[in-house]
Design a protein around this motif. Sequence first.
Motif, PDB file in Angstrom:
ATOM      1  N   ASP A 119       6.972 -10.970 -24.849  1.00  0.00           N
ATOM      2  CA  ASP A 119       7.193 -12.325 -24.349  1.00  0.00           C
ATOM      3  C   ASP A 119       6.615 -12.480 -22.945  1.00  0.00           C
ATOM      4  OD1 ASP A 119       8.447 -13.059 -26.638  1.00  0.00           O
ATOM      5  OD2 ASP A 119      10.471 -13.163 -25.812  1.00  0.00           O
ATOM      6  N   PRO A 120       6.409 -13.719 -22.499  1.00  0.00           N
ATOM      7  CA  PRO A 120       5.919 -13.939 -21.131  1.00  0.00           C
ATOM      8  C   PRO A 120       6.891 -13.351 -20.108  1.00  0.00           C
ATOM      9  CG  PRO A 120       5.825 -15.972 -22.414  1.00  0.00           C
ATOM     10  CD  PRO A 120       6.589 -14.984 -23.232  1.00  0.00           C
ATOM     11  N   GLY A 121       6.328 -12.786 -19.048  1.00  0.00           N
ATOM     12  CA  GLY A 121       7.165 -12.287 -17.959  1.00  0.00           C
ATOM     13  C   GLY A 121       7.797 -10.937 -18.192  1.00  0.00           C
ATOM     14  N   THR A 122       7.323 -10.172 -19.164  1.00  0.00           N
ATOM     15  CA  THR A 122       7.921  -8.862 -19.435  1.00  0.00           C
ATOM     16  C   THR A 122       7.187  -7.727 -18.718  1.00  0.00           C
ATOM     17  OG1 THR A 122       6.660  -8.849 -21.512  1.00  0.00           O
ATOM     18  CG2 THR A 122       8.991  -9.447 -21.635  1.00  0.00           C
ATOM     19  N   GLY A 123       6.186  -8.047 -17.910  1.00  0.00           N
ATOM     20  CA  GLY A 123       5.516  -7.030 -17.112  1.00  0.00           C
ATOM     21  C   GLY A 123       4.327  -6.369 -17.788  1.00  0.00           C
ATOM     22  N   LYS A 124       3.763  -7.001 -18.818  1.00  0.00           N
ATOM     23  CA  LYS A 124       2.632  -6.406 -19.539  1.00  0.00           C
ATOM     24  C   LYS A 124       1.417  -6.250 -18.628  1.00  0.00           C
ATOM     25  CE  LYS A 124       2.464  -9.780 -22.524  1.00  0.00           C
ATOM     26  NZ  LYS A 124       3.527 -10.625 -21.953  1.00  0.00           N
ATOM     27  N   SER A 125       1.062  -7.316 -17.943  1.00  0.00           N
ATOM     28  CA  SER A 125      -0.124  -7.283 -17.088  1.00  0.00           C
ATOM     29  C   SER A 125       0.065  -6.319 -15.922  1.00  0.00           C
ATOM     30  CB  SER A 125      -0.447  -8.688 -16.563  1.00  0.00           C
ATOM     31  OG  SER A 125      -0.760  -9.561 -17.623  1.00  0.00           O
ATOM     32  N   LEU A 147      -5.424   0.064 -26.259  1.00  0.00           N
ATOM     33  CA  LEU A 147      -3.989  -0.130 -26.066  1.00  0.00           C
ATOM     34  C   LEU A 147      -3.702  -1.626 -26.014  1.00  0.00           C
ATOM     35  CD1 LEU A 147      -1.078   0.787 -25.264  1.00  0.00           C
ATOM     36  CD2 LEU A 147      -1.878   0.787 -22.885  1.00  0.00           C
ATOM     37  N   LEU A 148      -2.774  -2.075 -26.867  1.00  0.00           N
ATOM     38  CA  LEU A 148      -2.363  -3.479 -26.867  1.00  0.00           C
ATOM     39  C   LEU A 148      -0.902  -3.572 -26.447  1.00  0.00           C
ATOM     40  CD1 LEU A 148      -2.965  -6.459 -27.448  1.00  0.00           C
ATOM     41  CD2 LEU A 148      -2.268  -6.070 -29.816  1.00  0.00           C
ATOM     42  N   LEU A 149      -0.672  -4.190 -25.307  1.00  0.00           N
ATOM     43  CA  LEU A 149       0.684  -4.430 -24.810  1.00  0.00           C
ATOM     44  C   LEU A 149       1.081  -5.835 -25.241  1.00  0.00           C
ATOM     45  CD1 LEU A 149       0.214  -3.032 -21.175  1.00  0.00           C
ATOM     46  CD2 LEU A 149       1.192  -1.842 -23.154  1.00  0.00           C
ATOM     47  N   ILE A 150       2.116  -5.938 -26.024  1.00  0.00           N
ATOM     48  CA  ILE A 150       2.511  -7.229 -26.576  1.00  0.00           C
ATOM     49  C   ILE A 150       3.978  -7.504 -26.263  1.00  0.00           C
ATOM     50  CG2 ILE A 150       3.060  -6.208 -28.847  1.00  0.00           C
ATOM     51  CD1 ILE A 150       1.984  -8.850 -30.080  1.00  0.00           C
ATOM     52  N   THR A 187      -3.597  -7.352 -23.483  1.00  0.00           N
ATOM     53  CA  THR A 187      -2.238  -7.891 -23.524  1.00  0.00           C
ATOM     54  C   THR A 187      -2.217  -9.096 -24.450  1.00  0.00           C
ATOM     55  OG1 THR A 187      -2.540  -9.399 -21.636  1.00  0.00           O
ATOM     56  CG2 THR A 187      -1.789  -7.146 -21.157  1.00  0.00           C
ATOM     57  N   ALA A 188      -1.076  -9.336 -25.061  1.00  0.00           N
ATOM     58  CA  ALA A 188      -0.918 -10.485 -25.961  1.00  0.00           C
ATOM     59  C   ALA A 188       0.489 -11.026 -25.820  1.00  0.00           C
ATOM     60  CB  ALA A 188      -1.206 -10.082 -27.402  1.00  0.00           C
ATOM     61  N   ASN A 189       0.590 -12.316 -25.801  1.00  0.00           N
ATOM     62  CA  ASN A 189       1.871 -13.005 -25.704  1.00  0.00           C
ATOM     63  C   ASN A 189       2.427 -13.182 -27.113  1.00  0.00           C
ATOM     64  OD1 ASN A 189       3.972 -14.810 -25.341  1.00  0.00           O
ATOM     65  ND2 ASN A 189       2.882 -16.057 -23.851  1.00  0.00           N
ATOM     66  N   SER A 190       3.591 -12.629 -27.370  1.00  0.00           N
ATOM     67  CA  SER A 190       4.169 -12.732 -28.711  1.00  0.00           C
ATOM     68  C   SER A 190       4.482 -14.174 -29.094  1.00  0.00           C
ATOM     69  CB  SER A 190       5.437 -11.874 -28.800  1.00  0.00           C
ATOM     70  OG  SER A 190       6.365 -12.217 -27.791  1.00  0.00           O
ATOM     71  N   ARG A 191       4.594 -15.065 -28.100  1.00  0.00           N
ATOM     72  CA  ARG A 191       4.852 -16.476 -28.395  1.00  0.00           C
ATOM     73  C   ARG A 191       3.584 -17.219 -28.798  1.00  0.00           C
ATOM     74  NH1 ARG A 191       9.756 -19.187 -25.210  1.00  0.00           N
ATOM     75  NH2 ARG A 191      11.195 -17.441 -25.235  1.00  0.00           N
ATOM     76  N   ASP A 192       2.423 -16.551 -28.655  1.00  0.00           N
ATOM     77  CA  ASP A 192       1.160 -17.183 -29.045  1.00  0.00           C
ATOM     78  C   ASP A 192       0.817 -16.914 -30.504  1.00  0.00           C
ATOM     79  OD1 ASP A 192       0.695 -18.292 -26.616  1.00  0.00           O
ATOM     80  OD2 ASP A 192      -0.605 -16.699 -25.887  1.00  0.00           O
ATOM     81  N   ASN A 228      -3.518   0.759 -30.554  1.00  0.00           N
ATOM     82  CA  ASN A 228      -2.136   1.195 -30.658  1.00  0.00           C
ATOM     83  C   ASN A 228      -1.268   0.118 -30.010  1.00  0.00           C
ATOM     84  OD1 ASN A 228      -2.526   3.550 -32.019  1.00  0.00           O
ATOM     85  ND2 ASN A 228      -2.205   4.910 -30.268  1.00  0.00           N
ATOM     86  N   PHE A 229      -0.242  -0.329 -30.708  1.00  0.00           N
ATOM     87  CA  PHE A 229       0.623  -1.393 -30.205  1.00  0.00           C
ATOM     88  C   PHE A 229       1.791  -0.796 -29.412  1.00  0.00           C
ATOM     89  CE2 PHE A 229      -1.927  -3.702 -32.948  1.00  0.00           C
ATOM     90  CZ  PHE A 229      -1.568  -5.033 -33.084  1.00  0.00           C
ATOM     91  N   VAL A 230       2.048  -1.370 -28.246  1.00  0.00           N
ATOM     92  CA  VAL A 230       3.268  -1.051 -27.499  1.00  0.00           C
ATOM     93  C   VAL A 230       3.956  -2.379 -27.222  1.00  0.00           C
ATOM     94  CG1 VAL A 230       4.263  -0.127 -25.379  1.00  0.00           C
ATOM     95  CG2 VAL A 230       2.331   1.047 -26.461  1.00  0.00           C
ATOM     96  N   ARG A 231       5.107  -2.575 -27.838  1.00  0.00           N
ATOM     97  CA  ARG A 231       5.843  -3.833 -27.678  1.00  0.00           C
ATOM     98  C   ARG A 231       6.799  -3.717 -26.500  1.00  0.00           C
ATOM     99  NH1 ARG A 231       4.922  -7.244 -31.781  1.00  0.00           N
ATOM    100  NH2 ARG A 231       3.877  -6.367 -33.617  1.00  0.00           N
TER     101      ARG A 231
END
Length: 374
Positions: free
Chosen positions: A85-91, A80-83, A205-210, A225-228
């Motif tokens: 912006d920073p601060g959106t609660g992914k972690s 599972l990849l949660l992607i 997790t991945a930061n979309s700004r990276d 599987n991507f969950v944006r």
Amino acid sequence: MSDLLRAPAEVKYAEELDWLESIDDNPKPFSWRLSPKMVRLFILGSERADNLDREVTQKWFGDRSFVERSIVTLASDRGLLLIGDPGTGKSWLAELLSAAICRNSTMVVQGTAGTTEDHIKYSWNVSMVIAKGQSRESMIPSPIMTAMETGAIGRFEELTRSTSDVQDALISILSEKYISVPELESEGGGDNIVFAKPGFSVIATANSRDRGVNDLSSALKRRFNFVRIPVVTNKKSEAEIVRFRTEELLRRHQIELDVPPTLLDVLLQSFADLRASATAAGSDDEKLESALSTAEQIGVLEDAVLHSNFFGERTLTARGLAASLVGSLARREPEDLAILNKYLHGVVEPRGKEQGGSWPEFLEGGRDAIAKLS
């Protein structure tokens, strides 16, 4: 739990998880501690229609479909990849999922430019190797290998910040579901391979700004599987998140201080204004360096609350909130100060004249804070 600076979710909500486990008679995948329905309930909270004997608090605020897709993914053999912006609660979502599924959210690898294959596979206890040679006893398993051996969830934070070599090693783990230890091949007996047990999966997790730092290969993308997770823009949802986190802070510090709803509205509106300004900006120089995330809103409010409690009159004021906002968001000087000053004079000042309320005091507090930093 009181002697921990920050307890992991499985410790913080241990009593609630125990109770949910005791009443859970739904089918569970693999070695899961809770069924998918109960995992969702733990994260999103209970509703009246659930007919439970006690309320389960909501811990993550967002579209329930994101949570459901995440749970379904972890019940399959895909990562599972949660992607977002920073601060959106992914972690935070990754931690809650791990806590509910396997009661251990601490098997974490932090992705950085310095992360190596050893961090996701294994390393060696040098002194034991010198004394007794290489063996399973002298091997130090990574958090990911530990998750494999126990059939649990391993977490990989900021995947796109790690190098391609590390990402390639993760492809093998997600595909083959085992880690080979060639140093032990001479021993025979199959002790040179660590196989994953049912229930093992990886939440990254991945930061979309990276994007562009270390882009994921197509091969690695296929294993996830991507969950944006989008930025929360709904004021009601954002207010719930900020209030929830702030109440946690007050309880942790044993602070008795009310956050007036009017000041919470001022904070939410300020961030909404600044986001709109950033969207309309023609260049990066006209935008604040801050991502203006919900997490940063929480940080601004926490700073204002703590300052009011320790150095103020134990009452949150619009002036204190403005000072905290300027202090938290002015990261570049003089660019960010100029943007905030323009916002105060172009938006806050007219609004204060028109609406009154807390806005005039907020304006003065912002002006004073900018003057001190200039």
